[in-house]
Write a protein that holds these residues in place. Structure first.
Motif, PDB file in Angstrom:
ATOM      1  N   ASP A 154      -7.693  -7.941  12.427  1.00  0.00           N
ATOM      2  CA  ASP A 154      -6.926  -9.189  12.370  1.00  0.00           C
ATOM      3  C   ASP A 154      -7.752 -10.348  12.896  1.00  0.00           C
ATOM      4  OD1 ASP A 154      -4.668  -7.936  11.349  1.00  0.00           O
ATOM      5  OD2 ASP A 154      -3.903  -7.443  13.344  1.00  0.00           O
ATOM      6  N   CYS A 155      -8.533 -10.110  13.939  1.00  0.00           N
ATOM      7  CA  CYS A 155      -9.386 -11.155  14.498  1.00  0.00           C
ATOM      8  C   CYS A 155     -10.413 -11.610  13.465  1.00  0.00           C
ATOM      9  CB  CYS A 155     -10.079 -10.639  15.759  1.00  0.00           C
ATOM     10  SG  CYS A 155     -11.227 -11.804  16.527  1.00  0.00           S
ATOM     11  N   ALA A 181     -12.497 -15.362   9.361  1.00  0.00           N
ATOM     12  CA  ALA A 181     -13.024 -15.594   8.011  1.00  0.00           C
ATOM     13  C   ALA A 181     -12.244 -16.685   7.286  1.00  0.00           C
ATOM     14  CB  ALA A 181     -12.980 -14.293   7.207  1.00  0.00           C
ATOM     15  N   ALA A 182     -10.945 -16.766   7.564  1.00  0.00           N
ATOM     16  CA  ALA A 182     -10.115 -17.759   6.890  1.00  0.00           C
ATOM     17  C   ALA A 182     -10.228 -19.140   7.517  1.00  0.00           C
ATOM     18  CB  ALA A 182      -8.654 -17.308   6.911  1.00  0.00           C
ATOM     19  N   ALA A 183     -10.598 -19.204   8.812  1.00  0.00           N
ATOM     20  CA  ALA A 183     -10.535 -20.475   9.538  1.00  0.00           C
ATOM     21  C   ALA A 183     -11.886 -21.069   9.890  1.00  0.00           C
ATOM     22  CB  ALA A 183      -9.729 -20.283  10.830  1.00  0.00           C
ATOM     23  N   ALA A 184     -12.948 -20.278   9.801  1.00  0.00           N
ATOM     24  CA  ALA A 184     -14.262 -20.744  10.262  1.00  0.00           C
ATOM     25  C   ALA A 184     -14.907 -21.650   9.215  1.00  0.00           C
ATOM     26  CB  ALA A 184     -15.164 -19.559  10.587  1.00  0.00           C
ATOM     27  N   ARG A 185     -14.513 -22.900   9.201  1.00  0.00           N
ATOM     28  CA  ARG A 185     -15.088 -23.917   8.329  1.00  0.00           C
ATOM     29  C   ARG A 185     -15.496 -25.098   9.199  1.00  0.00           C
ATOM     30  NH1 ARG A 185     -14.066 -20.046   5.829  1.00  0.00           N
ATOM     31  NH2 ARG A 185     -13.087 -19.805   3.786  1.00  0.00           N
ATOM     32  N   PRO A 186     -16.766 -25.341   9.410  1.00  0.00           N
ATOM     33  CA  PRO A 186     -17.935 -24.679   8.817  1.00  0.00           C
ATOM     34  C   PRO A 186     -18.134 -23.276   9.389  1.00  0.00           C
ATOM     35  CG  PRO A 186     -18.640 -26.202  10.512  1.00  0.00           C
ATOM     36  CD  PRO A 186     -17.159 -26.406  10.363  1.00  0.00           C
ATOM     37  N   VAL A 205     -21.879 -13.936  13.080  1.00  0.00           N
ATOM     38  CA  VAL A 205     -20.780 -13.319  13.822  1.00  0.00           C
ATOM     39  C   VAL A 205     -21.333 -12.012  14.374  1.00  0.00           C
ATOM     40  CG1 VAL A 205     -18.466 -12.338  13.740  1.00  0.00           C
ATOM     41  CG2 VAL A 205     -19.012 -14.347  12.348  1.00  0.00           C
ATOM     42  N   ILE A 206     -21.466 -11.935  15.681  1.00  0.00           N
ATOM     43  CA  ILE A 206     -22.022 -10.753  16.331  1.00  0.00           C
ATOM     44  C   ILE A 206     -20.878  -9.965  16.957  1.00  0.00           C
ATOM     45  CG2 ILE A 206     -23.568  -9.888  18.128  1.00  0.00           C
ATOM     46  CD1 ILE A 206     -25.248 -12.404  17.776  1.00  0.00           C
ATOM     47  N   VAL A 207     -20.629  -8.790  16.427  1.00  0.00           N
ATOM     48  CA  VAL A 207     -19.616  -7.894  16.984  1.00  0.00           C
ATOM     49  C   VAL A 207     -20.344  -6.841  17.808  1.00  0.00           C
ATOM     50  CG1 VAL A 207     -17.817  -6.212  16.467  1.00  0.00           C
ATOM     51  CG2 VAL A 207     -18.014  -8.287  15.075  1.00  0.00           C
ATOM     52  N   VAL A 208     -19.975  -6.726  19.077  1.00  0.00           N
ATOM     53  CA  VAL A 208     -20.641  -5.785  19.971  1.00  0.00           C
ATOM     54  C   VAL A 208     -19.715  -4.598  20.209  1.00  0.00           C
ATOM     55  CG1 VAL A 208     -21.839  -5.461  22.154  1.00  0.00           C
ATOM     56  CG2 VAL A 208     -21.821  -7.722  21.063  1.00  0.00           C
ATOM     57  N   ASP A 209     -20.112  -3.455  19.707  1.00  0.00           N
ATOM     58  CA  ASP A 209     -19.340  -2.220  19.829  1.00  0.00           C
ATOM     59  C   ASP A 209     -19.579  -1.633  21.223  1.00  0.00           C
ATOM     60  OD1 ASP A 209     -18.160   0.259  19.640  1.00  0.00           O
ATOM     61  OD2 ASP A 209     -19.231   0.880  17.830  1.00  0.00           O
ATOM     62  N   ASP A 210     -18.552  -1.704  22.071  1.00  0.00           N
ATOM     63  CA  ASP A 210     -18.697  -1.226  23.450  1.00  0.00           C
ATOM     64  C   ASP A 210     -18.009   0.122  23.658  1.00  0.00           C
ATOM     65  OD1 ASP A 210     -19.820  -1.758  26.044  1.00  0.00           O
ATOM     66  OD2 ASP A 210     -17.771  -2.060  26.781  1.00  0.00           O
ATOM     67  N   ARG A 211     -17.814   0.864  22.586  1.00  0.00           N
ATOM     68  CA  ARG A 211     -17.282   2.219  22.749  1.00  0.00           C
ATOM     69  C   ARG A 211     -18.352   3.104  23.381  1.00  0.00           C
ATOM     70  NH1 ARG A 211     -15.603   3.590  16.724  1.00  0.00           N
ATOM     71  NH2 ARG A 211     -17.621   2.550  16.430  1.00  0.00           N
ATOM     72  N   LEU A 267     -18.311   1.242  13.151  1.00  0.00           N
ATOM     73  CA  LEU A 267     -17.201   0.332  13.433  1.00  0.00           C
ATOM     74  C   LEU A 267     -16.671  -0.254  12.128  1.00  0.00           C
ATOM     75  CD1 LEU A 267     -15.852  -0.818  16.039  1.00  0.00           C
ATOM     76  CD2 LEU A 267     -17.335  -2.799  15.775  1.00  0.00           C
ATOM     77  N   ASP A 268     -15.368  -0.301  11.979  1.00  0.00           N
ATOM     78  CA  ASP A 268     -14.738  -0.848  10.778  1.00  0.00           C
ATOM     79  C   ASP A 268     -14.684  -2.366  10.905  1.00  0.00           C
ATOM     80  OD1 ASP A 268     -13.268  -1.480   8.564  1.00  0.00           O
ATOM     81  OD2 ASP A 268     -11.529  -0.250   9.064  1.00  0.00           O
ATOM     82  N   THR A 269     -15.444  -3.056  10.080  1.00  0.00           N
ATOM     83  CA  THR A 269     -15.475  -4.521  10.117  1.00  0.00           C
ATOM     84  C   THR A 269     -15.112  -5.118   8.756  1.00  0.00           C
ATOM     85  OG1 THR A 269     -17.855  -4.516   9.628  1.00  0.00           O
ATOM     86  CG2 THR A 269     -17.204  -4.565  11.956  1.00  0.00           C
ATOM     87  N   ARG A 270     -14.305  -4.396   7.984  1.00  0.00           N
ATOM     88  CA  ARG A 270     -13.972  -4.878   6.650  1.00  0.00           C
ATOM     89  C   ARG A 270     -13.199  -6.195   6.683  1.00  0.00           C
ATOM     90  NH1 ARG A 270     -11.185   0.430   4.359  1.00  0.00           N
ATOM     91  NH2 ARG A 270     -10.581   0.482   6.574  1.00  0.00           N
ATOM     92  N   GLY A 271     -12.568  -6.512   7.803  1.00  0.00           N
ATOM     93  CA  GLY A 271     -11.827  -7.753   7.895  1.00  0.00           C
ATOM     94  C   GLY A 271     -12.696  -8.993   7.828  1.00  0.00           C
ATOM     95  N   ALA A 272     -14.021  -8.833   7.960  1.00  0.00           N
ATOM     96  CA  ALA A 272     -14.917  -9.993   7.947  1.00  0.00           C
ATOM     97  C   ALA A 272     -14.929 -10.703   6.604  1.00  0.00           C
ATOM     98  CB  ALA A 272     -16.334  -9.558   8.322  1.00  0.00           C
ATOM     99  N   GLY A 273     -14.627 -10.000   5.521  1.00  0.00           N
ATOM    100  CA  GLY A 273     -14.528 -10.623   4.212  1.00  0.00           C
ATOM    101  C   GLY A 273     -15.739 -11.474   3.864  1.00  0.00           C
ATOM    102  N   PRO A 274     -15.547 -12.787   3.600  1.00  0.00           N
ATOM    103  CA  PRO A 274     -16.666 -13.642   3.203  1.00  0.00           C
ATOM    104  C   PRO A 274     -17.701 -13.854   4.301  1.00  0.00           C
ATOM    105  CG  PRO A 274     -14.667 -14.940   3.558  1.00  0.00           C
ATOM    106  CD  PRO A 274     -14.255 -13.503   3.574  1.00  0.00           C
ATOM    107  N   LEU A 275     -17.382 -13.470   5.533  1.00  0.00           N
ATOM    108  CA  LEU A 275     -18.364 -13.581   6.614  1.00  0.00           C
ATOM    109  C   LEU A 275     -19.220 -12.322   6.756  1.00  0.00           C
ATOM    110  CD1 LEU A 275     -16.290 -15.306   9.463  1.00  0.00           C
ATOM    111  CD2 LEU A 275     -17.993 -16.349   7.947  1.00  0.00           C
ATOM    112  N   ALA A 276     -19.015 -11.345   5.876  1.00  0.00           N
ATOM    113  CA  ALA A 276     -19.719 -10.067   6.005  1.00  0.00           C
ATOM    114  C   ALA A 276     -21.227 -10.252   5.992  1.00  0.00           C
ATOM    115  CB  ALA A 276     -19.287  -9.116   4.896  1.00  0.00           C
TER     116      ALA A 276
END
Length: 349
Positions: free
Chosen positions: A39-40, A45-50, A55-61, A68-77
């Motif tokens: 969701d984040c 992806a929908a609001a980051a204009r510009p 986008v750095i996602v840090v997996d702290d598991r 890590l599932d990051t499919r929500g990134a969409g156009p920011l992939a």
């Protein structure tokens, strides 16, 4: 950034250079793989204009995990990079991301927030409005309320984030000064006080912090009835804050003082009642037990009164109100011992 005990000496910060194309930024999101990460990323992806530079996602598991599932990134992939930090806590995870930031600004988001549709435009305005001595600009957190009932204790606790100062749920910093200050102190192992510690260090170095115009939703996450009991471990971090920043850190960090003095009084009364009973001083033991009961009842009612007053909520408040005072005091004592040799940043406090 690994934590260290030496900090730059207090000095007037150098003004950050202006850029003709406007402020460039990178988003860093620490995560332990919760579902809310999707969701984040979708909201970003929908609001980051510009769009952010990265986008750095840090997996702290901890340990070895599935990707890590990051499919929500969409156009920011195409701008997304996943790093790992080995389960060392959010401070270490943010530091791992910070090491890879090359832009003038870094925006720290938590994985359980959702930025609003105008977030990108307002962020750009916040960064452009930042003066040369402004090192950080905080987003405004909004906690959605459920209509039709009084908030539970946990919902009220989460709503307190709306008044929090310099929370890294949405906090933009100039990259170079933060890196120069040593990043986040990894002696704070939880998502608690590590953001206030960094803010105080930067302010002590002469930088300014501001509140921006952008807004970010912080939903109330689902949890169990004992969450308030586990939260008492944060008292050890409060002990470290006192060691690093002095006894006035509460007011300087704009943090609520909390009930630790009352918890200490209630816990002392309970221990006194038990010890006096063991040595046969029944009247004195009864008096101490009465004080313990009175203090515990006051604490429980302070949490029950503004809430929904349902059977399960009342039972939870009574049970946890008995457990919280000694656990809070115990965690504080552990923190005092554990951090007794901690050196303040800069060696001035």
């Amino acid at each position: 950034m690994t934590s260290h005990d030496d900090a730059p000496r207090r000095r007037s910060p150098a003004a950050a250079p202006a850029t003709s194309a406007g402020p460039h930024y990178t988003v860093v999101i620490p995560t332990i793989g919760r579902r809310c990460l999707q969701d984040c990323l979708r909201s970003l992806a929908a609001a980051a204009r510009p769009a952010p530079h990265q986008v750095i996602v840090v997996d702290d598991r901890p340990g070895r995990n599935a990707p890590l599932d990051t499919r929500g990134a969409g156009p920011l992939a195409g701008r997304l990079h996943v790093l790992t930090s080995g389960g060392r806590g959010p401070a270490a995870a943010r530091n791992e991301g910070l090491r890879h930031v090359t832009t003038e600004w870094v925006v720290f988001l938590d994985d359980d927030v959702r930025v609003l549709s105008d977030w990108g435009a307002r962020l750009l305005g916040d960064l452009r409005a930042a003066g040369p001595l402004t090192v950080g600009v905080q987003g405004r957190l909004r906690v959605p309320r459920a209509a039709g009932h009084r908030p539970t204790d946990w919902e009220r606790c989460t709503a307190g984030l709306e008044r929090a100062a310099w929370a890294t749920a949405d906090m933009a910093y100039r990259t170079r000064p933060v890196a120069g200050a040593g990043g986040f102190d990894e002696r704070f192992p939880r998502a608690f006080r590590e953001d206030a510690d960094l803010a105080l260090r930067l302010q002590d170095a002469g930088w300014l912090l501001a509140r921006g115009t952008r807004s970010t939703l912080h939903p109330v996450r689902q949890t169990d009835r004992w969450v308030s009991v586990r939260a008492q471990r944060g008292n050890a971090d409060d002990a470290l804050m006192r060691r690093l920043h002095g006894p006035d850190w509460w007011s300087r960090a704009e943090a609520p003082r909390g009930r630790l003095p009352r918890h200490l009084a209630v816990t002392t009364a309970g221990l006194a009642a038990a010890l006096l009973a063991l040595v046969g001083r029944r009247r004195a033991s009864a008096s101490a037990a009465g004080l313990w009961l009175l203090g515990t009842a006051e604490f429980a009612w302070a949490r029950i009164a503004p809430g929904p007053r349902t059977g399960p909520e009342i039972a939870t408040m009574v049970g946890t109100s008995i457990a919280i005072p000694p656990l809070a005091v115990g965690s504080w004592a552990v923190g005092l011992v554990r951090h007794r040799g901690a050196r303040p940043w800069g060696g001035t406090r």
